[in-house]
Design a protein around this motif. Structure first.
Motif, PDB file in Angstrom:
ATOM      1  N   GLU A  45       1.001  -1.195   0.110  1.00 36.14           N
ATOM      2  CA  GLU A  45       0.018   0.060  -0.009  1.00 36.14           C
ATOM      3  C   GLU A  45       0.918   1.285   0.032  1.00 36.14           C
ATOM      4  O   GLU A  45       0.597   2.094  -0.650  1.00 36.14           O
ATOM      5  CB  GLU A  45      -0.958  -0.058   1.243  1.00 36.14           C
ATOM      6  CG  GLU A  45      -1.794   1.090   1.235  1.00 36.14           C
ATOM      7  CD  GLU A  45      -2.819   1.122   2.481  1.00 36.14           C
ATOM      8  OE1 GLU A  45      -3.802   1.753   2.448  1.00 36.14           O
ATOM      9  OE2 GLU A  45      -2.468   0.521   3.425  1.00 36.14           O
ATOM     10  N   GLN A  46       1.891   1.178   0.809  1.00 39.94           N
ATOM     11  CA  GLN A  46       2.854   2.372   0.648  1.00 39.94           C
ATOM     12  C   GLN A  46       3.370   2.592  -0.557  1.00 39.94           C
ATOM     13  O   GLN A  46       3.639   3.884  -1.033  1.00 39.94           O
ATOM     14  CB  GLN A  46       3.988   2.287   1.948  1.00 39.94           C
ATOM     15  CG  GLN A  46       3.479   2.255   3.282  1.00 39.94           C
ATOM     16  CD  GLN A  46       2.822   3.677   3.558  1.00 39.94           C
ATOM     17  OE1 GLN A  46       3.198   4.810   3.340  1.00 39.94           O
ATOM     18  NE2 GLN A  46       1.545   3.586   4.341  1.00 39.94           N
ATOM     19  N   TRP A  47       3.869   1.400  -1.099  1.00 38.90           N
ATOM     20  CA  TRP A  47       4.509   1.888  -2.437  1.00 38.90           C
ATOM     21  C   TRP A  47       3.503   2.280  -3.369  1.00 38.90           C
ATOM     22  O   TRP A  47       3.866   3.226  -4.382  1.00 38.90           O
ATOM     23  CB  TRP A  47       4.954   0.344  -3.141  1.00 38.90           C
ATOM     24  CG  TRP A  47       5.927   0.569  -4.381  1.00 38.90           C
ATOM     25  CD1 TRP A  47       7.213   0.582  -4.185  1.00 38.90           C
ATOM     26  CD2 TRP A  47       5.391   0.495  -5.504  1.00 38.90           C
ATOM     27  NE1 TRP A  47       7.511   0.688  -5.475  1.00 38.90           N
ATOM     28  CE2 TRP A  47       6.570   0.625  -6.312  1.00 38.90           C
ATOM     29  CE3 TRP A  47       4.185   0.528  -6.111  1.00 38.90           C
ATOM     30  CZ2 TRP A  47       6.596   0.666  -7.802  1.00 38.90           C
ATOM     31  CZ3 TRP A  47       4.064   0.569  -7.616  1.00 38.90           C
ATOM     32  CH2 TRP A  47       4.994   0.680  -8.456  1.00 38.90           C
ATOM     33  N   MET A  48       2.156   1.876  -3.438  1.00 39.31           N
ATOM     34  CA  MET A  48       1.123   2.370  -4.316  1.00 39.31           C
ATOM     35  C   MET A  48       0.749   3.704  -4.148  1.00 39.31           C
ATOM     36  O   MET A  48       0.632   4.473  -5.158  1.00 39.31           O
ATOM     37  CB  MET A  48      -0.010   1.222  -4.462  1.00 39.31           C
ATOM     38  CG  MET A  48      -0.045  -0.004  -4.748  1.00 39.31           C
ATOM     39  SD  MET A  48       0.401   0.160  -6.550  1.00 39.31           S
ATOM     40  CE  MET A  48      -1.176   0.682  -7.075  1.00 39.31           C
ATOM     41  N   LYS A  49       0.711   4.399  -2.895  1.00 41.20           N
ATOM     42  CA  LYS A  49       0.462   5.579  -2.525  1.00 41.20           C
ATOM     43  C   LYS A  49       1.564   6.547  -3.065  1.00 41.20           C
ATOM     44  O   LYS A  49       1.295   7.716  -3.600  1.00 41.20           O
ATOM     45  CB  LYS A  49       0.456   5.774  -0.909  1.00 41.20           C
ATOM     46  CG  LYS A  49      -0.888   5.375  -0.424  1.00 41.20           C
ATOM     47  CD  LYS A  49      -0.598   5.472   0.986  1.00 41.20           C
ATOM     48  CE  LYS A  49      -2.040   4.826   1.707  1.00 41.20           C
ATOM     49  NZ  LYS A  49      -2.074   5.370   3.335  1.00 41.20           N
ATOM     50  N   SER A  50       2.794   6.035  -3.504  1.00 40.30           N
ATOM     51  CA  SER A  50       3.735   6.757  -4.091  1.00 40.30           C
ATOM     52  C   SER A  50       3.681   6.638  -5.449  1.00 40.30           C
ATOM     53  O   SER A  50       4.864   7.180  -6.169  1.00 40.30           O
ATOM     54  CB  SER A  50       5.222   6.522  -3.422  1.00 40.30           C
ATOM     55  OG  SER A  50       5.476   5.171  -3.617  1.00 40.30           O
ATOM     56  N   HIS A  51       3.039   5.882  -5.976  1.00 38.62           N
ATOM     57  CA  HIS A  51       3.158   5.659  -7.602  1.00 38.62           C
ATOM     58  C   HIS A  51       1.501   5.637  -7.871  1.00 38.62           C
ATOM     59  O   HIS A  51       1.101   4.718  -8.554  1.00 38.62           O
ATOM     60  CB  HIS A  51       3.616   4.324  -7.964  1.00 38.62           C
ATOM     61  CG  HIS A  51       5.043   4.360  -7.466  1.00 38.62           C
ATOM     62  ND1 HIS A  51       5.480   4.061  -6.382  1.00 38.62           N
ATOM     63  CD2 HIS A  51       6.067   4.537  -8.459  1.00 38.62           C
ATOM     64  CE1 HIS A  51       6.818   4.016  -6.461  1.00 38.62           C
ATOM     65  NE2 HIS A  51       7.294   4.389  -7.571  1.00 38.62           N
ATOM     66  N   ASP A  52       0.982   6.793  -7.679  1.00 39.18           N
ATOM     67  CA  ASP A  52      -0.535   6.980  -8.184  1.00 39.18           C
ATOM     68  C   ASP A  52      -0.947   7.099  -9.590  1.00 39.18           C
ATOM     69  O   ASP A  52      -2.318   6.825  -9.761  1.00 39.18           O
ATOM     70  CB  ASP A  52      -1.131   8.063  -7.325  1.00 39.18           C
ATOM     71  CG  ASP A  52      -0.602   9.282  -7.645  1.00 39.18           C
ATOM     72  OD1 ASP A  52       0.518   9.397  -8.696  1.00 39.18           O
ATOM     73  OD2 ASP A  52      -0.776  10.514  -7.205  1.00 39.18           O
ATOM     74  N   SER A  53       0.160   6.991 -10.251  1.00 36.58           N
ATOM     75  CA  SER A  53      -0.403   6.711 -11.764  1.00 36.58           C
ATOM     76  C   SER A  53      -0.586   5.437 -12.260  1.00 36.58           C
ATOM     77  O   SER A  53      -1.009   5.202 -13.309  1.00 36.58           O
ATOM     78  CB  SER A  53       0.745   7.499 -12.643  1.00 36.58           C
ATOM     79  OG  SER A  53       2.060   6.865 -12.853  1.00 36.58           O
TER      80      SER A  53
END
Length: 279
Positions: free
Chosen positions: A160-168
């Motif tokens: 989830e943390q990784w996805m939040k920093s890659h919102d594209s």
């Protein structure tokens, strides 16, 4: 490796002329002969193939949103001791082919997510892990207070943390989402000659990875997988092949899978030209 080398297939195709479109449902049947020597002895004649793609309305909408990019995870290959590892040689031409039709994240970002995914398997503290994680060493103590009671395959918090920093990232492309939801991921390596995530005997590894060998499928997975804690297919392309009545070994199925990958790429290339999305 030359990332821009042209794929040259010596196989010869005979189209069955069957193409079906319903909603977005694309299928085609054909025969192929002249396969590589590594698999030619496994078949007595031309191999019958059937390709099919389907996409949900929601995924079509995501694909039409040009602000959302797809993230292709590297294809996985069964290697030493029946473990799984990224297959760069198969992944690169697939990435290039898909990029002609879809807006994709860079190969570097895709690899970073794959590494995050495997790290999250390790941080979920599986049994017989090959690397000691501080949080896992304390797992027994934390469990006493109910602070650690997860039986998940992944540490979804890290993902989830990784996805939040890659919102594209609007969706994932993965070689069969069932594999990424299965314990077979415990038998994965970061690279073909890298460390495997867990220790296991050969029979356990064979049993875990066998259902996914010889499968030519690519799943489109929407980015709600963190909240769902599951990789669920919202669309797919697959290539079915006829085993000609033979019981093939895991190694033989792997060889057939590799031999038919160019056919799979070319089928998807033709299918994706017909995707009803904004370009």
């Amino acid at each position: 490796m030359n990332w821009f080398s042209e794929d040259k297939s010596d196989s010869h195709r005979r189209d069955g002329g069957v193409e079906i479109r319903q909603g977005w449902d694309y299928s085609r049947e054909w025969q192929v002969s002249g396969l590589p020597d590594s698999v030619s002895d496994l078949f007595t004649g031309p191999v019958q193939l059937r390709g099919q793609c389907q996409m949900s309305p929601g995924m079509l909408q995501t694909l039409s949103d040009r602000s959302q990019k797809g993230l292709l995870l590297p294809l996985l290959k069964v290697g030493q001791q029946h473990t799984l590892a990224p297959d760069v040689e198969a992944s690169v031409p697939l990435y290039k082919s898909l990029e002609n039709h879809l807006k994709l994240e860079s190969a570097g970002i895709s690899l970073a997510f794959f590494q995050t995914l495997l790290a999250s398997v390790e941080h979920a503290c599986p049994e017989n892990a090959t690397r000691k994680i501080d949080g896992c060493v304390l797992k027994g103590w934390l469990s006493v207070g109910g602070l650690f009671s997860s039986d998940n395959l992944y540490d979804w918090g890290r993902i989830e943390q990784w996805m939040k920093s890659h919102d594209s990232v609007g969706y994932l492309l993965m070689s069969t989402s069932d594999l990424y939801n299965a314990p077979a991921m415990l038998h994965t390596r970061y690279s073909p000659y890298g460390r495997v995530l867990t220790k296991a005997d050969e029979s356990a590894r064979i049993k875990a990875v066998k259902p996914y060998v010889g499968v030519l499928r690519l799943d489109w997975v929407s980015n709600d997988f963190v909240s769902k804690k599951q990789f669920k297919s919202r669309g797919f392309c697959r290539l079915g092949w006829e085993e000609a009545g033979k019981r093939l070994s895991t190694a033989q199925k792997q060889d057939v899978q590799e031999a038919l990958m160019p056919e799979f790429r070319q089928f998807m290339d033709k299918a994706l030209q017909n995707l009803p999305i904004s370009r």
